[in-house]
Write a protein that holds these residues in place. Structure first.
Motif, PDB file in Angstrom:
ATOM      1  N   GLY A 168       0.821  -1.197   0.000  1.00  0.00           N
ATOM      2  CA  GLY A 168       0.000   0.000   0.000  1.00  0.00           C
ATOM      3  C   GLY A 168       0.847   1.235   0.000  1.00  0.00           C
ATOM      4  O   GLY A 168       2.037   1.193   0.192  1.00  0.00           O
ATOM      5  N   LYS A 171      -1.205   8.096   1.966  1.00  0.00           N
ATOM      6  CA  LYS A 171      -1.653   9.286   1.233  1.00  0.00           C
ATOM      7  C   LYS A 171      -0.642  10.400   1.366  1.00  0.00           C
ATOM      8  O   LYS A 171       0.084  10.492   2.336  1.00  0.00           O
ATOM      9  CB  LYS A 171      -3.008   9.740   1.753  1.00  0.00           C
ATOM     10  CG  LYS A 171      -4.121   8.716   1.526  1.00  0.00           C
ATOM     11  CD  LYS A 171      -5.434   9.232   2.039  1.00  0.00           C
ATOM     12  CE  LYS A 171      -6.569   8.232   1.788  1.00  0.00           C
ATOM     13  NZ  LYS A 171      -7.858   8.722   2.277  1.00  0.00           N
ATOM     14  N   GLY A 219      -0.624   3.092  -7.834  1.00  0.00           N
ATOM     15  CA  GLY A 219      -0.533   4.057  -6.734  1.00  0.00           C
ATOM     16  C   GLY A 219       0.650   4.983  -6.885  1.00  0.00           C
ATOM     17  O   GLY A 219       0.549   6.199  -6.654  1.00  0.00           O
ATOM     18  N   THR A 223       0.405   8.988  -7.324  1.00  0.00           N
ATOM     19  CA  THR A 223       1.076   9.860  -6.348  1.00  0.00           C
ATOM     20  C   THR A 223       2.038  10.807  -7.030  1.00  0.00           C
ATOM     21  O   THR A 223       2.075  12.009  -6.733  1.00  0.00           O
ATOM     22  CB  THR A 223       1.827   8.994  -5.339  1.00  0.00           C
ATOM     23  OG1 THR A 223       0.906   8.126  -4.692  1.00  0.00           O
ATOM     24  CG2 THR A 223       2.512   9.853  -4.277  1.00  0.00           C
TER      25      THR A 223
END
Length: 652
Positions: A168, A171, A219, A223
């Protein structure tokens, strides 16, 4: 001392980096590898301070190796040295945990400075690449403070690709909580990107490897896109203030100390003592000039050992020669004894053969007499008269034959008379009977004679055969005796010849025993001795700027003997504010002025490196306020001295 590990799959690049870095006194090249696997293992074993990492390598590339090293070794910093200047490569390296990114074509001094900056905790990105990665008007330097990941690593080490799993991405921190990235911009630090790392032992029932990898890539892309978008919105536009600073920069003088561009350090590879040192500091040297002479103590000891070994070998050979001489003398005595024994045996054989010859000669006379007697007997048998009964039988045959002839004549006469009728048939038959009886007597007489004659011949033949057989046997025995006698005579000659030869050999051996046997010569070849003095010659032409040793000093392997530089190639470093340094770029023209107004010199130079400066001591001053700009120039007349103060101008 900065411990450096070089990682590149091309041997030529590894050797070039080694030659560039190993000349620095504060650098120590602890290892060189050609792939990511070995890089990870060598980091565990050698614990380097800085790893120069290539991007493109087989099996494990530089990004994955950097990520594993950054997580497994907190004290080791990774400086990526790549041939690619794309923002994608830069971003992947920085997010993997690299502390800097420079290009392989960068100047040597820029690479050296980058290693030092990364080692001190700064992030170094090559000029021109920082704006691709994070567009701003700063100086291209970002302070990097490693963060501790929010999850711990598994007990398994980072030994190979695939041993980690990305599960993962946190954020991005909100912009309101971020500090300014560089002066004049909205953000002071990049948003922190933390990757959760877990072991493969975690259960994979909920999600597969390929799905996890896809999620991680998606991801990371999202990002990075958001990050670039945020920084792009904050990129400042050119302002009149920036133009004014550029105008002021061109009129400002900057002072610095003149230093040699390249320094050739001469070290010794052997321990010893300095015997001669004809070169002094500041003296010019040519290529191949003798700089100094070192007494090789280890070579002297090795030569002494070789001489002792030679003497020992010579003594051993002389002892072996004496032993060999004694053995040869003993062997000679044994051979003499053997010959004496063989000669005695030959004499015994001669005597035995002579006795046998005498015996055979004594036996030959009776045999010859027996053969002569047998011949006489055989002649007597042949000359014997016919036996008496046989003669009588022959006379009886004659008488019977006469009677038979008369009877036949009578029968013929009577048959004629009978045919004439003079006599009767009975009378003729009577005469015929008489003829038949006479015939029968003749046949009986002949048969008796033949029987007696055959018996007589058989007896004579048998006696003659026996006599002949005896004579032949005696002749055969005589012949055998003669042959044996001949063989014995031949053996006698051979035995006498052997006896004479053995006597000759014995005499020769006795003469050899009289002559002394020379001992084998000692070792005549001298051992190869190592030179006890080593002359050190100049590998390059230039000027001696440092001689840390003197005559009589003891030096060890790796000790510095001298430093030589080319006085015609110099550099000067000046300190500028970051906003001023941002207006410069490598290759830009500069002017260097040296000396007073009367004998001042003005030389053309060029900017070669822009990096954070450190003013006094090892601790860095605020890296956002001061930058060190390195300028290189030539000193064709060698009139400028190293250590002088020079003034640098940056014209338009």
């Amino acid at each position: 001392m900065i411990r450096i590990l070089l990682v590149d799959d091309q041997k030529s690049i590894r050797e070039r980096l080694k030659s560039l870095l190993e000349t620095e006194p504060d650098f120590d090249i602890v290892g060189m590898v050609d792939n990511g696997y070995d890089a990870i293992e060598q980091v565990k074993l050698l614990l380097p301070d800085v790893v120069l990492m290539d991007m493109e390598m087989p099996d494990i590339d530089g990004v994955l190796a950097t990520k594993i090293i950054a997580h497994s070794s907190r004290k080791t910093r990774v400086l990526v040295l790549s041939s690619y200047d794309s923002d994608e490569y830069v971003a992947d390296s920085i997010y993997a945990g690299a502390n800097g990114y420079i290009l392989k074509g960068a100047p040597a001094q820029e690479i050296r400075d980058a290693v030092r900056f990364v080692h001190r905790g700064y992030m170094q990105i090559a000029p021109g690449l920082f704006e691709k990665f994070i567009p701003n008007k700063g100086d291209g330097v970002l302070e990097w403070k490693p963060k501790t990941p929010n999850t711990q690593l598994s007990s398994g080490q980072f030994d190979a690709p695939g041993s980690l799993e990305l599960t993962g991405i946190d954020k991005i921190n909100k912009a309101t909580k971020s500090k300014p990235l560089v002066p004049g911009s909205e953000f002071d630090q990049p948003s922190e990107l933390i990757l959760d790392v877990t072991a493969l032992s975690r259960s994979r029932k909920s999600i597969g490897w390929y799905q996890a990898a896809a999620l991680v890539i998606a991801g990371l892309g999202l990002t990075f896109s958001l990050y670039l978008l945020r920084q792009g919105l904050n990129k400042p536009a050119a302002t009149p203030e920036r133009q004014d600073r550029a105008q002021q920069l061109h009129n400002l003088p900057f002072t610095g100390k003149i230093e040699p561009l390249n320094i050739t350090k001469i070290d010794t590879t052997i321990p010893g003592l300095v015997l001669t040192l004809p070169i002094k500091v500041g003296q010019s040297v040519n290529y191949g000039d003798r700089l100094l002479t070192i007494r090789n103590i280890e070579a002297e000891r090795a030569n002494q050992t070789k001489m002792l070994q030679q003497r020992q070998i010579s003594a051993e050979r002389q002892q072996a020669a004496l032993q060999q001489t004694a053995a040869l003398q003993q062997q000679l005595l044994q051979q003499q004894q053997i010959l004496i024994g063989e000669r005695q045996a030959a004499a015994g054989r001669i005597k035995t053969i002579e006795q046998a010859i005498s015996s055979y000669q004594r036996n030959l006379a009776p045999l010859r007499q027996q053969v002569a007697d047998a011949n006489i007997q055989l002649s007597a048998i042949s000359a014997q008269p016919e036996p008496l009964p046989l003669a009588q039988k022959r006379e009886a045959i004659v008488r019977a034959q006469a009677i038979y002839d008369r009877a036949v004549a009578t029968y013929q006469r009577m048959a004629r008379y009978q045919s004439e009728g003079a006599i009767s048939q009975e009378r003729l038959e009577q005469v015929e009977k008489e003829q038949i009886a006479a015939k029968s007597d003749l046949n009986i007489a002949r048969a008796d004679y033949d029987r007696l004659s055959t018996a007589a011949r058989t007896a004579t033949t048998k006696q003659a055969a026996q006599t002949q057989s005896a004579r032949l046997q005696q002749q055969l025995a005589l012949k055998e005796q003669a042959e044996q006698l001949q063989q014995l005579q031949a053996q006698l000659q051979a035995a006498k010849s052997d006896y004479r030869q053995l006597g000759t050999k014995l005499q020769q051996l006795q003469q050899q025993q009289i002559k002394p046997i020379a001992a084998s010569a000692p070792v005549s070849q001298k051992p190869v001795l190592e030179p006890t003095t080593i002359d050190i010659f100049a590998p390059v032409a230039g000027m001696a700027i440092e001689i840390p040793v003197a005559i009589g000093d003891r030096v060890f392997a790796g000790s510095k003997l001298m430093s030589i530089t080319d006085p015609k190639k110099l550099k000067i470093g000046v300190d500028l504010e970051s906003q001023q340094a941002a207006l410069l770029k490598p290759g830009q023209k500069a002017i260097v002025k040296v000396g007073t107004a009367i004998d001042s010199q003005e030389l053309t130079a060029s900017v070669t490196n822009i990096a954070p400066s450190f003013l006094g001591g090892s601790a860095p001053v605020d890296n956002r306020s001061t930058q060190r700009v390195q300028v290189e120039f030539t000193n064709p007349k060698s009139t400028i001295l190293i250590g002088q103060t020079g003034t640098v101008y940056f014209p338009k």
